[in-house]
Design an enzyme around this catalytic site. Structure first.
Site, PDB file in Angstrom:
ATOM      1  N   ASP A  20       0.853  -1.194   0.000  1.00  0.00           N
ATOM      2  CA  ASP A  20       0.000   0.000   0.000  1.00  0.00           C
ATOM      3  C   ASP A  20       0.887   1.242   0.000  1.00  0.00           C
ATOM      4  O   ASP A  20       1.910   1.274   0.691  1.00  0.00           O
ATOM      5  CB  ASP A  20      -0.881  -0.036   1.273  1.00  0.00           C
ATOM      6  N   ASN A  22      -0.716   4.574   0.038  1.00  0.00           N
ATOM      7  CA  ASN A  22      -1.417   5.780   0.493  1.00  0.00           C
ATOM      8  C   ASN A  22      -2.149   5.606   1.825  1.00  0.00           C
ATOM      9  O   ASN A  22      -2.972   6.441   2.199  1.00  0.00           O
ATOM     10  CB  ASN A  22      -2.407   6.275  -0.590  1.00  0.00           C
ATOM     11  N   ASP A  97      -4.594  -9.705 -15.976  1.00  0.00           N
ATOM     12  CA  ASP A  97      -5.516 -10.819 -15.807  1.00  0.00           C
ATOM     13  C   ASP A  97      -6.748 -10.498 -16.650  1.00  0.00           C
ATOM     14  O   ASP A  97      -7.370  -9.446 -16.479  1.00  0.00           O
ATOM     15  CB  ASP A  97      -5.903 -10.914 -14.315  1.00  0.00           C
ATOM     16  N   ASP A 198      -8.417 -15.785 -17.285  1.00  0.00           N
ATOM     17  CA  ASP A 198      -9.178 -16.368 -16.181  1.00  0.00           C
ATOM     18  C   ASP A 198     -10.299 -17.301 -16.658  1.00  0.00           C
ATOM     19  O   ASP A 198     -11.036 -16.958 -17.595  1.00  0.00           O
ATOM     20  CB  ASP A 198      -9.801 -15.207 -15.389  1.00  0.00           C
ATOM     21  N   GLU A 255      -5.776 -20.037 -17.788  1.00  0.00           N
ATOM     22  CA  GLU A 255      -6.081 -20.775 -16.562  1.00  0.00           C
ATOM     23  C   GLU A 255      -7.113 -21.823 -16.964  1.00  0.00           C
ATOM     24  O   GLU A 255      -8.247 -21.486 -17.304  1.00  0.00           O
ATOM     25  CB  GLU A 255      -6.668 -19.847 -15.501  1.00  0.00           C
ATOM     26  N   HIS A 327      -3.054 -17.278  -5.727  1.00  0.00           N
ATOM     27  CA  HIS A 327      -3.997 -16.640  -4.799  1.00  0.00           C
ATOM     28  C   HIS A 327      -5.232 -17.491  -4.515  1.00  0.00           C
ATOM     29  O   HIS A 327      -6.104 -17.056  -3.769  1.00  0.00           O
ATOM     30  CB  HIS A 327      -4.428 -15.298  -5.402  1.00  0.00           C
ATOM     31  N   ASP A 328      -5.332 -18.652  -5.148  1.00  0.00           N
ATOM     32  CA  ASP A 328      -6.485 -19.527  -4.926  1.00  0.00           C
ATOM     33  C   ASP A 328      -6.126 -20.759  -4.096  1.00  0.00           C
ATOM     34  O   ASP A 328      -6.976 -21.631  -3.885  1.00  0.00           O
ATOM     35  CB  ASP A 328      -7.044 -20.033  -6.267  1.00  0.00           C
TER      36      ASP A 328
HETATM   37  C1  NOJ Z   1     -10.140 -18.029 -11.067  1.00  0.00           C
HETATM   38  C2  NOJ Z   1      -9.488 -16.988 -10.215  1.00  0.00           C
HETATM   39  O1  NOJ Z   1      -8.143 -17.339 -10.017  1.00  0.00           O
HETATM   40  C3  NOJ Z   1     -10.276 -16.907  -8.936  1.00  0.00           C
HETATM   41  O2  NOJ Z   1      -9.624 -16.136  -7.959  1.00  0.00           O
HETATM   42  C4  NOJ Z   1     -11.627 -16.357  -9.273  1.00  0.00           C
HETATM   43  O3  NOJ Z   1     -12.432 -16.338  -8.120  1.00  0.00           O
HETATM   44  C5  NOJ Z   1     -12.324 -17.212 -10.346  1.00  0.00           C
HETATM   45  N1  NOJ Z   1     -11.457 -17.568 -11.434  1.00  0.00           N
HETATM   46  C6  NOJ Z   1     -13.493 -16.468 -10.924  1.00  0.00           C
HETATM   47  O4  NOJ Z   1     -13.041 -15.370 -11.671  1.00  0.00           O
END
Ligand code: NOJ
Length: 554
Positions: A20, A22, A97, A198, A255, A327-328
């Site tokens: 971050d 700000n 993305d 995505d 993905e 991140h998933d």
């Molecule tokens: C895959 C992404 O990596 C995930 O974070 C997201 O929730 C779903 N696609 C839906 O966009």
């Protein structure tokens, strides 16, 4: 033909949690710019940014309401242009993305559709008549609950394979597809080097009004056949390649789970629909799950099986994108290493084992300093809607609240979304304000500043690793060489050789907590390129590896 991205080393930034600038508690683009010198020093060449477009943030940016602008919480459109310019100075390229399976419910198209179901915008989405008083069918959303939401005042429903805030786009509509290609060109004109794309496996839906047999107590059913790599998706993908990507020197990473490995070449080969793929063939394993509890070596054997199956198929044909975190997913040490054995050696071994496979290695933010999961004491501490839905599903399936929470703590994706741990300052140096998501309290031990000063830290190990991976003397063998699995039969030993012409590099990882002795002719003339211990024990054709030792010999 050689391409710039064949030899790329990637780094994923989850902008909300990186830096971050700000004090509003949310990571932003100026924060990323301020950390470019760090990323240069780390040695990476490409950044993939999780979504930064305008969004109500119901899925942290994966619900886009305006594709042409940056979300104000991340900065301005101009900040993004500055990021491209500044990154260029460090020889770093930026991937965006591309979230084009669905939009946000707040997107103008969807708002117009809702306002008038006879408008052309209604045909931008998957809207269907209800089945009597029920939704059009009983598909379950991948994030839990029905995949259909009734449009108020009508008997029509819209499809959302993800959250209710993410209506699915109707790719059958050529006008919609044109709009999407326009968006792609807009960002390419701004100088982005390509995209991570995505949920692209889901763009084709074969609607089926028949009720499926329920596979859970909610009366709903998964029906992947009709919305994941469904029949006919190839036409959409080929058109996007030809109309949006062709002729541009870009990197496109889908993905996508492609269930049938025989299709990989068609999708990702030289003339495939995309340059590369993030697939989940190897990420479904968790050492804490019932299947592998107390059987960590069995898990490694699974990892081996999948990794080398892919490598065999990839040779000369496909460039996978290789990763252990994103991140998933929960953090890799918790997923792959027994709790009591998470330490420098096991974390550095995780780094080595995938970094030299054929493909593009990607590091997820924080992986390089060994950030870990942050389990919660109460479900209310989680923000993610998918996580809450999963918790409810567990309750419905008969788990107690304690059991459901402990399962969620193991598998939930917010484990990897805690803010980056820069220092021992307040909030780990991530923000001077109130962080949007709680910092993992272990930041006092695990942080960038501390590791930067320690030559033997994981961070400095990663820097050396990336340097070796990009070393001009070896680059071709790592990028174009063949992969030959070694010591396949030795349990817990993940090992391979990369070979091109007369050049060879050998990677050996002992994924167990015992020392491991293998028959190996060690040539003293070769170099040890990486070793997470100080020494190598070798006597007369026998190489003894310490617990979690990982070596690279060139
Ligand atoms: C895959 C992404 O990596 C995930 O974070 C997201 O929730 C779903 N696609 C839906 O966009």
């Amino acid at each position: 033909m050689k391409k710039w991205w064949h030899s790329a080393v990637g780094y994923q930034i989850y902008p909300k949690s990186f830096q971050d600038s700000n004090g509003d508690g949310i990571g932003d683009i100026k924060g990323i710019i301020s950390r470019l010198p760090y990323l240069k020093e780390l040695g990476i060449s490409v950044i993939w940014l999780s979504p930064i477009n305008q969004s109500p943030m119901k899925d942290h940016g994966y619900d886009i309401s305006d594709y042409y602008h940056i979300d104000p919480s991340f900065g301005s459109d101009e900040d993004f242009e500055n990021l491209i310019t500044e990154a260029k100075k460090y020889d770093i390229r930026i991937l965006l993305d591309l979230v084009i399976n669905h939009t946000s419910v707040k997107h103008e198209w969807f708002q117009k559709a809702l306002a008038d179901l006879d408008s052309p915008y209604a045909d931008y989405y998957m809207i269907r008549e209800g089945n009597g008083n029920l939704p059009p069918n009983n598909w379950r959303s991948m994030f839990g609950g029905s995949a259909w939401e009734r449009i108020e005042g009508t008997n029509k429903y819209y499809l959302h394979l993800f959250t209710v805030d993410q209506p699915d786009l109707n790719w059958e509509n050529p006008k919609l597809r044109k709009e999407l290609y326009h968006i792609i060109q807009f960002w390419l004109n701004k100088g982005v080097a390509g995209f991570r794309i995505d949920a692209i496996a889901h763009i084709k839906k074969v609607f089926d009004a028949a009720m499926k047999e329920a596979d859970g107590p909610d009366g709903l059913a998964e029906d992947f056949e009709h919305y994941r790599n469904a029949k006919g998706i190839e036409q959409f993908l080929a058109e996007m390649r030809d109309q949006a990507f062709a002729g541009q020197d870009i990197l496109t990473i889908a993905e996508m789970d492609v269930p049938n490995p025989n299709d990989w070449v068609e999708f990702f080969g030289d003339n495939g629909y995309f340059s590369s793929i993030f697939d989940f063939y190897h990420t479904i394993y968790n050492v804490q799950s019932e299947e592998f509890k107390d059987r960590p070596v069995e898990l490694v054997e699974k990892l081996k099986e999948r990794a080398f199956e892919k490598q065999t198929l990839a040779h000369n044909k496909v460039f996978f994108t290789n990763f252990i975190e994103n991140h998933d997913l929960p953090r890799s040490p918790e997923r792959l290493i027994p709790k009591e054995e998470i330490h420098f050696y096991s974390k550095s071994l995780l780094a080595v084992h995938y970094f030299f496979l054929r493909g593009i290695p990607v590091v997820y933010q924080g992986q390089e300093i060994g950030m870990q999961d942050y389990p919660k004491n109460s479900i209310s501490e989680y923000i993610d809607l998918a996580t809450h839905n999963k918790y409810q599903e567990y309750l419905l399936r008969g788990k107690s609240p304690e059991e459901a929470l402990s399962q969620i703590n193991i598998e939930n994706r917010e484990n990897s979304r805690t803010p980056f741990q820069w220092s021992t300052d307040q909030n780990a140096g991530f923000t001077e304000g109130e962080p949007w998501f709680e910092v993992n309290p272990n930041y006092v031990d695990i942080n960038y500043e501390k590791q930067e000063q320690d030559a033997d830290s994981l961070l400095n190990f990663y820097k050396r690793l990336i340097k070796v991976r990009r070393n001009i003397e070896y680059e071709d063998v790592f990028v174009y060489g063949r992969t030959l699995q070694l010591f396949k039969e030795v349990k817990g030993c993940f090992a391979y050789k990369r070979q091109l012409g007369d050049k060879e590099v050998t990677v050996i990882c002992n994924f167990t907590n015992q020392s491991l002795t293998i028959d190996y002719e060690y040539d003293a003339a070769t170099q040890i390129l990486m070793n997470n211990y100080k020494n190598i024990q070798y006597t007369q054709g026998l190489l003894s590896l310490n617990p979690y030792q990982a070596i690279v010999i060139g």
